[in-house]
Design a protein around this motif. Structure first.
Motif, PDB file in Angstrom:
ATOM      1  N   THR A  90      -6.510   3.106 -13.042  1.00  0.00           N
ATOM      2  CA  THR A  90      -5.743   4.118 -12.322  1.00  0.00           C
ATOM      3  C   THR A  90      -4.869   3.391 -11.318  1.00  0.00           C
ATOM      4  O   THR A  90      -5.364   2.578 -10.533  1.00  0.00           O
ATOM      5  CB  THR A  90      -6.674   5.120 -11.617  1.00  0.00           C
ATOM      6  N   LYS A  92      -1.353   3.570  -8.546  1.00  0.00           N
ATOM      7  CA  LYS A  92      -0.549   4.415  -7.671  1.00  0.00           C
ATOM      8  C   LYS A  92       0.690   3.627  -7.284  1.00  0.00           C
ATOM      9  O   LYS A  92       0.610   2.433  -7.000  1.00  0.00           O
ATOM     10  CB  LYS A  92      -1.360   4.784  -6.430  1.00  0.00           C
ATOM     11  N   GLU A  97       2.049   9.801  -3.778  1.00  0.00           N
ATOM     12  CA  GLU A  97       0.674  10.308  -3.810  1.00  0.00           C
ATOM     13  C   GLU A  97       0.107  10.383  -5.226  1.00  0.00           C
ATOM     14  O   GLU A  97      -1.091  10.348  -5.411  1.00  0.00           O
ATOM     15  CB  GLU A  97       0.621  11.703  -3.165  1.00  0.00           C
ATOM     16  N   GLU A  98       0.972  10.503  -6.232  1.00  0.00           N
ATOM     17  CA  GLU A  98       0.515  10.667  -7.607  1.00  0.00           C
ATOM     18  C   GLU A  98      -0.040   9.366  -8.172  1.00  0.00           C
ATOM     19  O   GLU A  98       0.435   8.291  -7.856  1.00  0.00           O
ATOM     20  CB  GLU A  98       1.664  11.146  -8.493  1.00  0.00           C
ATOM     21  N   THR A  99      -1.050   9.514  -9.016  1.00  0.00           N
ATOM     22  CA  THR A  99      -1.614   8.355  -9.715  1.00  0.00           C
ATOM     23  C   THR A  99      -1.420   8.531 -11.216  1.00  0.00           C
ATOM     24  O   THR A  99      -1.227   9.652 -11.701  1.00  0.00           O
ATOM     25  CB  THR A  99      -3.119   8.202  -9.420  1.00  0.00           C
ATOM     26  N   VAL A 151      -5.935   1.503  -8.072  1.00  0.00           N
ATOM     27  CA  VAL A 151      -6.842   2.389  -7.349  1.00  0.00           C
ATOM     28  C   VAL A 151      -8.261   2.264  -7.886  1.00  0.00           C
ATOM     29  O   VAL A 151      -9.229   2.222  -7.131  1.00  0.00           O
ATOM     30  CB  VAL A 151      -6.361   3.861  -7.458  1.00  0.00           C
TER      31      VAL A 151
END
Length: 167
Positions: A90, A92, A97-99, A151
């Motif tokens: 994951t 970013k 803010e979006e992953t 992340v």
């Protein structure tokens, strides 16, 4: 060719070859024979369709066989918390803010629309060996490059959705 494949990729390819040889080929050859028995071949759509299916089946068998013969076997040697084959990552983009989540797979299972990328893709190459919290610099070409923050790294192994690509 010399694609980098896992032992599992080769096993799946061999299973498909076996299925196409032992199950599909006899069905297709029977369809060719039945269509040929109908008589005039000049306007026999079933005959041409069966012949086309036979060519496609044989072509896929030959393709898979060549892939297996020329494959370089790879294994994931990354640590549990490092990005490697069959791991979901994951990422970013800084200041967003979006992953997005990607899975690192071999070339025969890659499908960027499904989030499966190879270690040879620009993003995959930048992510390999990194850990959660690391920043990866992705260089697409001389004019386009960007950074992503890792992340999470999750070892998920092979999944049902990791099917072989069709060519």
């Amino acid at each position: 060719m010399h694609d980098r494949l896992t032992r599992s990729d080769i096993r799946k390819m061999q299973e498909e070859i076996d299925h196409r040889t032992l199950v599909e080929r006899p069905k297709i050859l029977k369809a060719v024979q039945e269509a040929r028995a109908q008589g005039d071949l000049s306007e026999n759509f079933e005959y041409y369709a069966a012949r086309k299916a036979n060519r496609e089946n044989n072509s896929r068998i030959n393709y898979l066989t060549k892939m297996i013969e020329t494959a370089i076997i790879v294994e994931d040697r990354s640590a549990e918390d490092q990005v490697g084959l069959n791991k979901k990552v994951t990422v970013k983009f800084p200041d967003e803010e979006e992953t997005e989540t990607y899975k690192i797979v071999t070339s025969v299972r890659a499908d960027s629309m499904e989030g499966r990328i190879t270690p040879n893709s620009p993003l995959g190459r930048a992510l390999m060996g990194k850990r959660a919290g690391d920043l990866a610099h992705v260089k697409v070409n001389d004019k386009l490059e960007y950074d992503v923050e890792i992340v999470q790294v999750e070892n998920v192994g092979e999944e049902e959705s990791d099917t072989l690509r069709r060519f």
